[in-house]
Design an enzyme around this catalytic site. Structure first.
Site, PDB file in Angstrom:
ATOM      1  N   TYR A 142      -1.944  -1.027  10.565  1.00  0.00           N
ATOM      2  CA  TYR A 142      -2.054  -1.386   9.143  1.00  0.00           C
ATOM      3  C   TYR A 142      -0.822  -0.945   8.359  1.00  0.00           C
ATOM      4  O   TYR A 142      -0.232  -1.723   7.594  1.00  0.00           O
ATOM      5  CB  TYR A 142      -3.313  -0.736   8.568  1.00  0.00           C
ATOM      6  CG  TYR A 142      -3.510  -0.945   7.081  1.00  0.00           C
ATOM      7  CD1 TYR A 142      -4.058  -2.123   6.572  1.00  0.00           C
ATOM      8  CD2 TYR A 142      -3.154   0.049   6.161  1.00  0.00           C
ATOM      9  CE1 TYR A 142      -4.248  -2.304   5.209  1.00  0.00           C
ATOM     10  CE2 TYR A 142      -3.339  -0.121   4.799  1.00  0.00           C
ATOM     11  CZ  TYR A 142      -3.887  -1.298   4.331  1.00  0.00           C
ATOM     12  OH  TYR A 142      -4.068  -1.477   2.976  1.00  0.00           O
TER      13      TYR A 142
ATOM     14  N   SER B  83       0.840  -1.208   0.000  1.00  0.00           N
ATOM     15  CA  SER B  83       0.000   0.000   0.000  1.00  0.00           C
ATOM     16  C   SER B  83       0.867   1.246   0.000  1.00  0.00           C
ATOM     17  O   SER B  83       2.022   1.203   0.444  1.00  0.00           O
ATOM     18  CB  SER B  83      -0.870   0.006   1.265  1.00  0.00           C
ATOM     19  OG  SER B  83      -1.512   1.252   1.428  1.00  0.00           O
TER      20      SER B  83
HETATM   21  P1  NAD Z   1     -11.561  -5.980   0.003  1.00  0.00           P
HETATM   22  O1  NAD Z   1     -12.277  -5.847   1.275  1.00  0.00           O
HETATM   23  O2  NAD Z   1     -12.355  -6.147  -1.227  1.00  0.00           O
HETATM   24  O3  NAD Z   1     -10.536  -7.187   0.050  1.00  0.00           O
HETATM   25  C1  NAD Z   1      -9.900  -7.618   1.228  1.00  0.00           C
HETATM   26  C2  NAD Z   1     -10.215  -9.074   1.394  1.00  0.00           C
HETATM   27  O4  NAD Z   1      -9.420  -9.591   2.444  1.00  0.00           O
HETATM   28  C3  NAD Z   1     -11.644  -9.376   1.781  1.00  0.00           C
HETATM   29  O5  NAD Z   1     -12.476  -9.517   0.657  1.00  0.00           O
HETATM   30  C4  NAD Z   1     -11.510 -10.686   2.546  1.00  0.00           C
HETATM   31  O6  NAD Z   1     -11.854 -11.770   1.719  1.00  0.00           O
HETATM   32  C5  NAD Z   1     -10.038 -10.766   2.883  1.00  0.00           C
HETATM   33  N1  NAD Z   1      -9.857 -10.941   4.310  1.00  0.00           N
HETATM   34  C6  NAD Z   1      -9.795 -10.004   5.278  1.00  0.00           C
HETATM   35  N2  NAD Z   1      -9.636 -10.588   6.486  1.00  0.00           N
HETATM   36  C7  NAD Z   1      -9.603 -11.922   6.260  1.00  0.00           C
HETATM   37  C8  NAD Z   1      -9.444 -13.066   7.100  1.00  0.00           C
HETATM   38  N3  NAD Z   1      -9.275 -12.949   8.429  1.00  0.00           N
HETATM   39  N4  NAD Z   1      -9.484 -14.275   6.524  1.00  0.00           N
HETATM   40  C9  NAD Z   1      -9.668 -14.416   5.183  1.00  0.00           C
HETATM   41  N5  NAD Z   1      -9.786 -13.377   4.339  1.00  0.00           N
HETATM   42  C10 NAD Z   1      -9.754 -12.157   4.884  1.00  0.00           C
HETATM   43  O7  NAD Z   1     -10.618  -4.703  -0.109  1.00  0.00           O
HETATM   44  P2  NAD Z   1      -9.390  -4.354  -1.070  1.00  0.00           P
HETATM   45  O8  NAD Z   1      -9.180  -2.916  -0.857  1.00  0.00           O
HETATM   46  O9  NAD Z   1      -9.577  -4.900  -2.417  1.00  0.00           O
HETATM   47  O10 NAD Z   1      -8.188  -5.093  -0.353  1.00  0.00           O
HETATM   48  C11 NAD Z   1      -7.266  -5.926  -1.027  1.00  0.00           C
HETATM   49  C12 NAD Z   1      -5.862  -5.575  -0.617  1.00  0.00           C
HETATM   50  O11 NAD Z   1      -5.568  -4.264  -1.081  1.00  0.00           O
HETATM   51  C13 NAD Z   1      -5.622  -5.541   0.892  1.00  0.00           C
HETATM   52  O12 NAD Z   1      -4.373  -6.156   1.172  1.00  0.00           O
HETATM   53  C14 NAD Z   1      -5.532  -4.074   1.198  1.00  0.00           C
HETATM   54  O13 NAD Z   1      -4.745  -3.814   2.320  1.00  0.00           O
HETATM   55  C15 NAD Z   1      -4.901  -3.562  -0.071  1.00  0.00           C
HETATM   56  N6  NAD Z   1      -5.027  -2.131  -0.303  1.00  0.00           N
HETATM   57  C16 NAD Z   1      -6.243  -1.554  -0.487  1.00  0.00           C
HETATM   58  C17 NAD Z   1      -6.330  -0.189  -0.688  1.00  0.00           C
HETATM   59  C18 NAD Z   1      -7.649   0.501  -0.890  1.00  0.00           C
HETATM   60  O14 NAD Z   1      -7.693   1.733  -0.898  1.00  0.00           O
HETATM   61  N7  NAD Z   1      -8.738  -0.199  -1.066  1.00  0.00           N
HETATM   62  C19 NAD Z   1      -5.167   0.595  -0.715  1.00  0.00           C
HETATM   63  C20 NAD Z   1      -3.940  -0.038  -0.526  1.00  0.00           C
HETATM   64  C21 NAD Z   1      -3.880  -1.394  -0.322  1.00  0.00           C
END
Ligand code: NAD
Ligand code: MG
Length: 298
Positions: free
Chosen positions: A203, A190
């Protein structure tokens, strides 16, 4: 204006008609309940056979960035395993259907990434179900804001590290004996790894760890022909953000402080994962590909 991802377009004008709404959801949140729905590229992503016959495991593959990646991988010709929490079945079933529509094999394996036994079993089932494994996307993640360290519970600190860091370690370790030369590991880090927010201490710390893990392991595995890279998203419209990833009052201006002036959509991330998974990136290792609307990174 929306986008088809391929037409020559001003990126400041893309998704300009999309206004995020603070419609709070309990963790982990469902893509199905977001307003507006995120663009996962389901209507637009065009494959060109870049991952033909490949076998991919994607954690957090039910929604957001992982789901957009799963759709793109399938359209590039890969079979896919989706990992997610049991309460996300609705989202996972939709993405599995989209993978199947491409004529690809899909396995859905719900469970909790904080549990090392689930992580190891996930890999075993993926290898068995797909007949091998050559792409691993460690993408599942937990982000819950906290304004004061004295109220950050030990439990949350532990959960965030277990989900974001330990699961990556457990899954990668279990997958390694199965990964043949040419395989790719892609971790989701991130912008928080370099520009940590005051309210995301736990985080942001996990994301910096993921970057270091990626760069160290990339050197260890390069001689074996296995490439390890990371993608570092900026503010992307996903369920994570409306289920306490941010304070609700920040949602309607989400992403406006980027140079591009808007939040990103999961569809804008998927091509980065495809690039890092495909042999096109054969000389790219230990890299963090930033997809963040223009925020400077080291
Ligand atoms: P999202 O909520 O769609 O995806 C995150 C997924 O993590 C969830 O769908 C869930 O299936 C899984 N998860 C969380 N806790 C879990 C657990 N205990 N057991 C099993 N699965 C679990 O959101 P996203 O934003 O697409 O996130 C995907 C990745 O992107 C993450 O690593 C997040 O940190 C990273 N990210 C997101 C952003 C943003 O702005 N959305 C920015 C930087 C990084
Ligand atoms: Mg989800």
């Amino acid at each position: 204006m929306s986008t088809d991802q391929y037409t020559f377009t001003d990126p400041t004008a893309m998704y300009a008609d999309i206004q995020p709404e603070a419609k709070h959801q309990p963790e982990p949140g469902l893509d199905a309940d977001m307003t507006p729905r995120a663009d996962l590229g389901e209507k637009t992503y065009r494959g060109t056979g870049r991952l033909t016959g490949r076998k991919a495991l994607i954690t957090g593959g039910d929604s957001g960035i992982g789901a957009a990646t799963a759709i793109a991988f399938a359209r590039e010709g890969a079979d896919v395993v989706l990992s997610y929490l049991p309460e996300e079945e609705e989202d996972a079933a939709r993405i599995a259907g989209l993978v199947r529509d491409e004529g690809r094999t899909v396995l859905t394996i719900p469970g909790d990434l904080r549990d090392p036994d689930y992580c190891r079993d996930l890999v075993a089932q993926a290898v068995e179900g797909l007949g091998g494994l050559d792409i691993l996307v460690n993408n599942g993640g937990k982000q819950v804001f906290n304004e004061d360290l004295t109220t950050l519970t030990d439990e949350q600190f532990d959960d965030t590290f277990k989900t974001n860091v330990y699961a990556m370690f457990w899954i990668t370790k279990a997958a390694l004996p199965h990964l043949t030369p040419g395989s790719a590991i892609i971790n989701t880090t991130s912008i928080q790894a370099y520009s940590p927010s005051d309210i995301l201490v736990d985080y942001a710390s996990t994301k910096a760890t993921i970057n270091a893990f990626t760069k160290a392991l990339a050197q260890q595995l390069a001689p074996k022909g296995i490439r390890v890279n990371a993608v570092a998203p900026g503010p992307i419209w996903t369920p994570l953000q409306v289920s306490d990833g941010q304070p609700q009052e920040k949602i309607d201006s989400f992403g406006e402080d980027t140079p591009l002036g808007r939040m990103g959509q999961p569809a804008e991330l998927a091509p980065a994962y495809v690039f890092l998974a495909s042999p096109e990136s054969s000389y790219v290792m230990g890299e963090t590909l930033n997809v963040n609307g223009g925020m400077p990174t080291p």
